[in-house]
Design an enzyme around this catalytic site. Structure first.
Site, PDB file in Angstrom:
ATOM      1  N   ARG A 137      40.946  73.463  58.984  1.00  0.00           N
ATOM      2  CA  ARG A 137      40.658  74.481  59.907  1.00  0.00           C
ATOM      3  C   ARG A 137      41.203  75.962  59.485  1.00  0.00           C
ATOM      4  NH1 ARG A 137      43.852  71.533  64.398  1.00  0.00           N
ATOM      5  NH2 ARG A 137      45.233  71.225  62.495  1.00  0.00           N
ATOM      6  N   HIS A 174      50.311  77.918  59.488  1.00  0.00           N
ATOM      7  CA  HIS A 174      49.225  77.838  60.952  1.00  0.00           C
ATOM      8  C   HIS A 174      50.082  76.742  62.036  1.00  0.00           C
ATOM      9  CE1 HIS A 174      47.513  73.801  60.436  1.00  0.00           C
ATOM     10  NE2 HIS A 174      47.784  74.003  59.176  1.00  0.00           N
ATOM     11  N   ASP A 224      44.730  72.363  55.539  1.00  0.00           N
ATOM     12  CA  ASP A 224      44.084  71.665  56.848  1.00  0.00           C
ATOM     13  C   ASP A 224      42.569  72.528  56.726  1.00  0.00           C
ATOM     14  OD1 ASP A 224      43.225  71.989  59.586  1.00  0.00           O
ATOM     15  OD2 ASP A 224      45.272  71.460  60.038  1.00  0.00           O
ATOM     16  N   CYS A 257      47.803  75.966  53.915  1.00  0.00           N
ATOM     17  CA  CYS A 257      47.852  74.658  54.038  1.00  0.00           C
ATOM     18  C   CYS A 257      46.480  74.390  53.786  1.00  0.00           C
ATOM     19  CB  CYS A 257      47.840  74.412  55.555  1.00  0.00           C
ATOM     20  SG  CYS A 257      48.175  72.703  55.768  1.00  0.00           S
ATOM     21  N   CYS A 294      49.944  72.624  62.707  1.00  0.00           N
ATOM     22  CA  CYS A 294      50.142  72.148  61.439  1.00  0.00           C
ATOM     23  C   CYS A 294      50.573  70.766  61.416  1.00  0.00           C
ATOM     24  CB  CYS A 294      50.864  72.928  60.247  1.00  0.00           C
ATOM     25  SG  CYS A 294      50.852  72.335  58.852  1.00  0.00           S
TER      26      CYS A 294
HETATM   27 ZN   LIG Z   1      48.905  72.490  58.072  1.00  0.00          ZN
END
Ligand SMILES: [Zn+2]
Length: 278
Positions: free
Chosen positions: A119, A171, A117, A115, A174
């Site tokens: 993080r 994850h 993201d 992803c 998400c």
């Molecule tokens: Zn995500």
């Protein structure tokens, strides 16, 4: 100097394959040793000459980072460039042959689909160095069969780079998956979220039986990741590579709340034979 991942692999091997619910490899030459709770790349915790603690200090140079965020600096971009100077100097000293070798070629053994993201930065959470993982990231790690970007990455990684492992990593937490759980119209991104809503619709009964909304989203994260693993397994280049050279495909889920990865068991796809093009 051996590339750090090669060094660890020589000593420990990165041999676990995608397993079905019985722990049996379902994609070729895997040894079926996968465990639902096994962390990624056990070799890293087993040592070799590059210890995890060394790798951590090398990768992030905490002594140079300090505690102050670059984004509190008067000129955050300048602060980022300064960080890069420190990082490149530190890595050059620690692995003097790394950058010269990367200047001529790359030989990653892993293709990572994750992803976007912030993080979930794969090189950081896997404690790897530049050159060790080939990457494609998008919202909610989706691999639709008509997405030219991810398909191009997949073909290049499998045919040219000859990666040995493909990892699809979802994850918890998400935002893309959470958005796909809502009934809200979000605009252009709804086209992309359809990939996840399709997974949701296929498992609607199971998901609606989960009362806690947060747990429901966590479950959809897992189901979406498994669906994307199957999407990879349905790719004809991947099927050839599994059969011809033992390529392995894995499903992982990462928890942003504790930094840990666990392996997902992905049940055998009995319909896979129809994608095996001759
Ligand atoms: Zn995500």
């Amino acid at each position: 100097m051996l590339h750090p991942l090669q060094h660890r692999q020589q000593k420990n091997g990165l041999t676990n394959g995608l397993t079905n619910g019985n722990g049996k490899s379902i994609n070729g030459n895997g040894n079926g040793a996968g465990s639902e709770s096994a962390p990624v790349m056990e070799a890293q915790t087993n040592g070799a000459s590059t210890s995890p603690s060394n790798r951590t200090s090398g990768a992030s140079t905490p002594s140079k980072r300090g505690t102050k965020s670059p984004f509190t600096h008067e000129d955050p971009i300048e602060a980022l460039l300064t960080r890069n100077e420190h990082w490149s100097s530190h890595i050059s000293q620690k692995y003097p042959e790394l950058f010269p070798s990367l200047a001529s070629t790359q030989k990653p053994q892993i293709l990572w689909f994750g992803c976007s993201d912030s993080r979930v930065p794969e090189t950081t959470i896997l404690n790897l160095l530049p050159g060790e993982v080939f990457v494609h990231r998008n919202i909610a790690n989706c691999l639709p069969p008509n997405d030219l970007s991810s398909l191009s990455v997949l073909q290049y990684a499998v045919e040219v780079l000859q990666v040995k492992h493909i990892i699809v990593c979802g994850h918890y937490g998400c935002g893309g998956v959470a958005a796909a759980c809502s009934q809200k119209k979000l605009g252009l991104i709804d086209v992309w979220l359809k990939n996840i809503r399709d997974v949701r619709s296929r498992h609607l009964k199971e998901l609606e039986a989960i009362e806690d909304p947060e747990q429901r989203i966590r479950r959809l994260v897992e189901l979406n990741t498994k669906a994307q693993v199957h999407s990879v397994l349905h790719n004809s280049n991947v099927i050839d590579a599994i059969r011809e050279r033992g390529l392995k495909v894995h499903g992982f889920v990462y928890d942003v709340a504790n930094g840990k990865i666990r392996r997902l068991e992905v049940p055998d796809d009995h319909a896979m034979g129809v994608f095996d093009l001759k």
